[in-house]
Design a protein around this motif. Sequence first.
Motif, PDB file in Angstrom:
ATOM      1  N   GLY A   1      12.465   4.884   7.654  1.00  0.00           N
ATOM      2  CA  GLY A   1      12.515   3.421   7.729  1.00  0.00           C
ATOM      3  C   GLY A   1      11.917   2.912   9.016  1.00  0.00           C
ATOM      4  N   PRO A   2      11.501   1.636   9.049  1.00  0.00           N
ATOM      5  CA  PRO A   2      10.843   1.079  10.235  1.00  0.00           C
ATOM      6  C   PRO A   2      11.813   0.916  11.413  1.00  0.00           C
ATOM      7  CG  PRO A   2      10.528  -0.323   8.274  1.00  0.00           C
ATOM      8  CD  PRO A   2      11.603   0.652   7.948  1.00  0.00           C
ATOM      9  N   LEU A   3      11.285   1.013  12.612  1.00  0.00           N
ATOM     10  CA  LEU A   3      12.047   0.731  13.832  1.00  0.00           C
ATOM     11  C   LEU A   3      12.045  -0.782  14.081  1.00  0.00           C
ATOM     12  CD1 LEU A   3      10.509   3.545  16.086  1.00  0.00           C
ATOM     13  CD2 LEU A   3      12.845   3.487  15.162  1.00  0.00           C
ATOM     14  N   PRO A   4      12.948  -1.272  14.941  1.00  0.00           N
ATOM     15  CA  PRO A   4      12.913  -2.714  15.243  1.00  0.00           C
ATOM     16  C   PRO A   4      11.668  -3.088  16.056  1.00  0.00           C
ATOM     17  CG  PRO A   4      14.621  -1.602  16.525  1.00  0.00           C
ATOM     18  CD  PRO A   4      14.073  -0.585  15.575  1.00  0.00           C
TER      19      PRO A   4
ATOM     20  N   THR B   1       0.845  -1.200   0.000  1.00  0.00           N
ATOM     21  CA  THR B   1       0.000   0.000   0.000  1.00  0.00           C
ATOM     22  C   THR B   1       0.878   1.248   0.000  1.00  0.00           C
ATOM     23  OG1 THR B   1      -0.016   0.260   2.400  1.00  0.00           O
ATOM     24  CG2 THR B   1      -1.675  -1.224   1.474  1.00  0.00           C
ATOM     25  N   VAL B   2       0.236   2.391  -0.097  1.00  0.00           N
ATOM     26  CA  VAL B   2       0.949   3.662   0.017  1.00  0.00           C
ATOM     27  C   VAL B   2       1.654   3.741   1.374  1.00  0.00           C
ATOM     28  CG1 VAL B   2       0.556   6.149   0.255  1.00  0.00           C
ATOM     29  CG2 VAL B   2      -0.502   4.896  -1.633  1.00  0.00           C
ATOM     30  N   TRP B   3       1.035   3.127   2.380  1.00  0.00           N
ATOM     31  CA  TRP B   3       1.599   3.104   3.734  1.00  0.00           C
ATOM     32  C   TRP B   3       2.882   2.263   3.793  1.00  0.00           C
ATOM     33  CZ3 TRP B   3       1.426   5.618   8.146  1.00  0.00           C
ATOM     34  CH2 TRP B   3       1.748   4.987   9.363  1.00  0.00           C
ATOM     35  N   THR B   4       2.864   1.053   3.250  1.00  0.00           N
ATOM     36  CA  THR B   4       4.089   0.235   3.270  1.00  0.00           C
ATOM     37  C   THR B   4       5.164   0.886   2.388  1.00  0.00           C
ATOM     38  OG1 THR B   4       3.400  -1.231   1.441  1.00  0.00           O
ATOM     39  CG2 THR B   4       2.813  -1.918   3.670  1.00  0.00           C
ATOM     40  N   ASP B   5       4.742   1.473   1.256  1.00  0.00           N
ATOM     41  CA  ASP B   5       5.715   2.163   0.400  1.00  0.00           C
ATOM     42  C   ASP B   5       6.427   3.285   1.152  1.00  0.00           C
ATOM     43  OD1 ASP B   5       5.178   0.522  -1.719  1.00  0.00           O
ATOM     44  OD2 ASP B   5       4.045   1.996  -2.886  1.00  0.00           O
ATOM     45  N   ALA B   6       5.654   4.013   1.976  1.00  0.00           N
ATOM     46  CA  ALA B   6       6.253   5.117   2.731  1.00  0.00           C
ATOM     47  C   ALA B   6       7.344   4.598   3.674  1.00  0.00           C
ATOM     48  CB  ALA B   6       5.176   5.868   3.521  1.00  0.00           C
ATOM     49  N   TRP B   7       7.076   3.463   4.318  1.00  0.00           N
ATOM     50  CA  TRP B   7       8.061   2.904   5.240  1.00  0.00           C
ATOM     51  C   TRP B   7       9.245   2.273   4.525  1.00  0.00           C
ATOM     52  CZ3 TRP B   7       8.442   4.412   9.973  1.00  0.00           C
ATOM     53  CH2 TRP B   7       7.307   4.884  10.634  1.00  0.00           C
ATOM     54  N   ASP B   8       8.992   1.738   3.311  1.00  0.00           N
ATOM     55  CA  ASP B   8      10.069   1.068   2.581  1.00  0.00           C
ATOM     56  C   ASP B   8      10.848   2.041   1.699  1.00  0.00           C
ATOM     57  OD1 ASP B   8       9.327  -1.289   3.782  1.00  0.00           O
ATOM     58  OD2 ASP B   8       7.981  -1.894   2.171  1.00  0.00           O
TER      59      ASP B   8
END
Lengths: 369, 369
Positions: free
Chosen positions: B298-301, B285-292
């Motif tokens: 980028g995502p935190l652990p 999604t646009v949401w996962t694209d933003a994090w990737d």
Amino acid sequence: METELSKKLGIEHAIFGFTPFPAVAAAISRAGGFGVLGAVRYTAPDELKRDLDWIEAHVDGKPYGLDVVMPAKKVDGVTEADVEAMIPEGHRQFVKETLAKHGVPELAEGEASGWRITGWMEQVARTQLDVAFDYPIRLLANALGSPPADVIARAHDQGVLVAALAGSARHARKHADAGIDIVVAQGYEAGGHTGEIASMVLTPEVAEAVAPLPVLAAGGIGSGEQVAAALTLGAQGVWLGSLWLTTTEAELHSPALTQKLLAAGSGDTVRSRALTGKPARQLRTVWTDAWDDPAGPGPLPMPLQGLLVAEAVSRIQKYEVEPLLGTPVGQIVGRMNSERSVQAVFDDLTRGFERAVARLDRIAGRGRS
Amino acid sequence: METELSKKLGIEHAIFGFTPFPAVAAAISRAGGFGVLGAVRYTAPDELKRDLDWIEAHVDGKPYGLDVVMPAKKVDGVTEADVEAMIPEGHRQFVKETLAKHGVPELAEGEASGWRITGWMEQVARTQLDVAFDYPIRLLANALGSPPADVIARAHDQGVLVAALAGSARHARKHADAGIDIVVAQGYEAGGHTGEIASMVLTPEVAEAVAPLPVLAAGGIGSGEQVAAALTLGAQGVWLGSLWLTTTEAELHSPALTQKLLAAGSGDTVRSRALTGKPARQLRTVWTDAWDDPAGPGPLPMPLQGLLVAEAVSRIQKYEVEPLLGTPVGQIVGRMNSERSVQAVFDDLTRGFERAVARLDRIAGRGRS
């Protein structure tokens, strides 16, 4: 192991083996499968002629095929020098520094690097075809899209079946529309250029998308159980490449690389753009890590990356610089743990297949054999 | 479809269905499979009790199980506030900006976000177990490593089998050493947390690594042909999660999400750390694209990322903001093209299984049925 396709080709087992080595291709066909010689490295027509002569003399009259790399889209008048000029200086510097850091020696004066971009250009592939069509090949496979229409027509005129690789149903339908005869569904776990959809999902999806065209399953197949699973998923045969790399007939000419392959587990590959600029599964090495490092310049697009790293890869291979030494190979590398003859590998596949069928029959409550 | 494990559990088909919805779990068990209720969302013991009561009343005496998320490593005395304090301000700002950019409304005053980190903490999982062990569950699965030794012992005392998910043979062997009874081999193509090794390669590798322990294959299974392929690969059953999301019994409470699932192809998922901080396959999604996006923070652990995005995910779901709306789901989503009852899905699986067995028998030259 008989499918419509294996009957059509007159082979005993629906097992297709892709390999750059003539001795492996001939041994696969002799064992009752279908050997397919990868032609990309033959930039000189005479060398291809010599190796096809050798196969003819060693294949005991069994059918075999050829795999070329031929882009469907033609780029007229582009020379290797034009492509060379498009490579940024920073990338050249990165190659130089990475090799120096790991003490990779230079090639000797005048020594040619092995792989050149020319093998990937249409005129070279056409020269390969001019040679190959003088031999009784039964299959022509293309690793890069559908072959051009005139090549498909020429193949069909000579009774040669045409196969093309696909990583998605959409891609496979385009091949079918172009008039090819067989789709090789190349799953995520496969060695070499590959997409993101795993064989378990891709095989039935492609088979349904192009029916009644036959589909060969590629990726993740290195045992008879995996052959059976692929056929269960709707494939009419399997397409194996990695598994032959550690056969005694393979001519890797690198004991260090063979040892790396034998030692590697299924988690030791990576899908990286380091080799050609397009994602290709290969052994994960210090070299692929350098290209995949966000701190580095990253790979260039195809065909720039292949040209950029050609000499470097030759040097790494020639001097067997262990930490950087790699090769395209699938996740099935975890199962490649001993050097065996092609015939021994084949026996293992057919015996495992029979075991798997018997096991599934038991689970389904059918005749307990 | 009978294996040693299905006989042991007294089920007709070796098909295990993981689901967060009690109505789906009960329907899977009634259809002759084995329903497993995901417990992670039950932070209140009373709610879990209520839903287990409901299952008991609707399962027609068939066996079922529970799936918890329980880390083997204990972190004593860590509260949610401690974890909250570890989240960098820049990441909070990125969440705020991304939601604002796509016009995601705020929750109402005092409205709680759905998912909380507490469901992932050991004390909560233990509370869930205290409730569950009062019910005749036959299987306890753990999605995060092996359960602690005392939990395994307590399960065994009550005749409950213990299962754990693994993405590699090494991981599976650790589970076996910890004394669990069943390994779920979770392939790359699976929804939710998953490794990089595809089911075609992982299933036999894990089965060989932990033999004689039974293995369930997870990832890429949504048809009877795929069930047959998994059993051919050495699994004693299959573990399906994604497929039930579009059944009529599922309670997604989001028509927009259901439509997205029905429309998605096998190439529309991504293995992203956006949801929990560990790679989990989900709708792209646009949401996962933003994090990737390499340009973003980028995502935190884990567990920071899950806590960071919990409220955001609730808001996206509540207001069904289509471009950002997603869910964990496997590549098999390409096959989920209509809303059907669990029983209809089950019939499709068992009929497809029979067809696949007959097809493989024909290829192997066995009794043409």
